[in-house]
Motif scaffolding. Sequence first.
Motif, PDB file in Angstrom:
ATOM      1  N   LEU A  85       0.621  -1.234  -0.470  1.00 46.09           N
ATOM      2  CA  LEU A  85       0.276   0.569  -0.099  1.00 46.09           C
ATOM      3  C   LEU A  85       0.947   1.031  -0.136  1.00 46.09           C
ATOM      4  O   LEU A  85       0.464   1.657  -0.558  1.00 46.09           O
ATOM      5  CB  LEU A  85      -1.047   0.113   1.191  1.00 46.09           C
ATOM      6  CG  LEU A  85      -2.150  -1.026   1.240  1.00 46.09           C
ATOM      7  CD1 LEU A  85      -2.721  -0.488   2.035  1.00 46.09           C
ATOM      8  CD2 LEU A  85      -2.802  -0.607  -0.295  1.00 46.09           C
ATOM      9  N   ALA A  86       2.114   1.594   0.679  1.00 50.26           N
ATOM     10  CA  ALA A  86       2.714   1.960   0.561  1.00 50.26           C
ATOM     11  C   ALA A  86       3.717   2.117  -0.916  1.00 50.26           C
ATOM     12  O   ALA A  86       3.491   4.303  -0.958  1.00 50.26           O
ATOM     13  CB  ALA A  86       3.767   2.027   2.048  1.00 50.26           C
ATOM     14  N   ILE A  87       3.850   1.553  -1.522  1.00 53.52           N
ATOM     15  CA  ILE A  87       4.759   1.806  -1.876  1.00 53.52           C
ATOM     16  C   ILE A  87       3.756   1.904  -3.903  1.00 53.52           C
ATOM     17  O   ILE A  87       3.742   2.807  -4.584  1.00 53.52           O
ATOM     18  CB  ILE A  87       5.244   0.425  -2.450  1.00 53.52           C
ATOM     19  CG1 ILE A  87       6.500  -0.163  -2.257  1.00 53.52           C
ATOM     20  CG2 ILE A  87       6.104   0.338  -4.105  1.00 53.52           C
ATOM     21  CD1 ILE A  87       6.645  -1.466  -1.915  1.00 53.52           C
ATOM     22  N   ALA A  88       2.170   1.914  -3.227  1.00 55.72           N
ATOM     23  CA  ALA A  88       1.470   1.691  -4.338  1.00 55.72           C
ATOM     24  C   ALA A  88       1.205   2.863  -4.820  1.00 55.72           C
ATOM     25  O   ALA A  88       0.647   3.597  -5.850  1.00 55.72           O
ATOM     26  CB  ALA A  88      -0.309   1.461  -3.923  1.00 55.72           C
ATOM     27  N   GLY A  89       1.183   4.293  -4.011  1.00 59.79           N
ATOM     28  CA  GLY A  89       0.951   5.248  -4.384  1.00 59.79           C
ATOM     29  C   GLY A  89       2.645   6.439  -5.070  1.00 59.79           C
ATOM     30  O   GLY A  89       2.226   7.407  -5.531  1.00 59.79           O
ATOM     31  N   PHE A 112       7.572   7.685  -9.392  1.00 61.19           N
ATOM     32  CA  PHE A 112       8.473   8.244  -7.718  1.00 61.19           C
ATOM     33  C   PHE A 112       9.232   7.318  -8.727  1.00 61.19           C
ATOM     34  O   PHE A 112      10.685   7.465  -9.209  1.00 61.19           O
ATOM     35  CB  PHE A 112       8.228   8.217  -7.555  1.00 61.19           C
ATOM     36  CG  PHE A 112       9.544   8.471  -6.687  1.00 61.19           C
ATOM     37  CD1 PHE A 112       9.983  10.070  -6.515  1.00 61.19           C
ATOM     38  CD2 PHE A 112      10.651   7.868  -5.743  1.00 61.19           C
ATOM     39  CE1 PHE A 112      10.886  10.769  -5.659  1.00 61.19           C
ATOM     40  CE2 PHE A 112      11.308   8.623  -4.921  1.00 61.19           C
ATOM     41  CZ  PHE A 112      11.883  10.114  -5.287  1.00 61.19           C
ATOM     42  N   PHE A 113       9.166   5.862  -8.929  1.00 62.80           N
ATOM     43  CA  PHE A 113      10.449   4.637  -9.216  1.00 62.80           C
ATOM     44  C   PHE A 113      10.296   4.840 -10.736  1.00 62.80           C
ATOM     45  O   PHE A 113      11.515   4.305 -11.468  1.00 62.80           O
ATOM     46  CB  PHE A 113      10.258   3.545  -8.331  1.00 62.80           C
ATOM     47  CG  PHE A 113      10.499   3.513  -6.582  1.00 62.80           C
ATOM     48  CD1 PHE A 113      11.093   4.072  -6.307  1.00 62.80           C
ATOM     49  CD2 PHE A 113       9.336   3.586  -5.814  1.00 62.80           C
ATOM     50  CE1 PHE A 113      11.038   4.236  -4.486  1.00 62.80           C
ATOM     51  CE2 PHE A 113       9.087   3.617  -4.677  1.00 62.80           C
ATOM     52  CZ  PHE A 113      10.148   4.393  -4.636  1.00 62.80           C
TER      53      PHE A 113
END
Length: 103
Positions: free
Chosen positions: A52-56, A60-61
Amino acid sequence: MIGRTVKLFQDALPALYAAGAAFSISALMSIYDGKPVAKTATGALSCGILTLAIAGSLEFFGMPGNSVTFVGAAVGFIGAEKVRDKILSLFERRTRGDKNNDL
């Protein structure tokens, strides 16, 4: 008001699916490895929350937003412990630099 809530829920569905995939895959891999129930549950929850943290922040990546399910599955397969180790080693490399130059 209800229309906005439905739209918000629909926008969040890919991230929720990805978190569910990370949770499920991590739990299944832990069960397969014979880990204790507490370690299985906490590892699976960690993978789901991390997804969930990475999904947003996928853009950026440099990844497209629709790759969130793949990322969730990858996080679940790798597991919470290995993801934590990779993040810590990356953080240490970025903050410490070359250890020989610190002398």
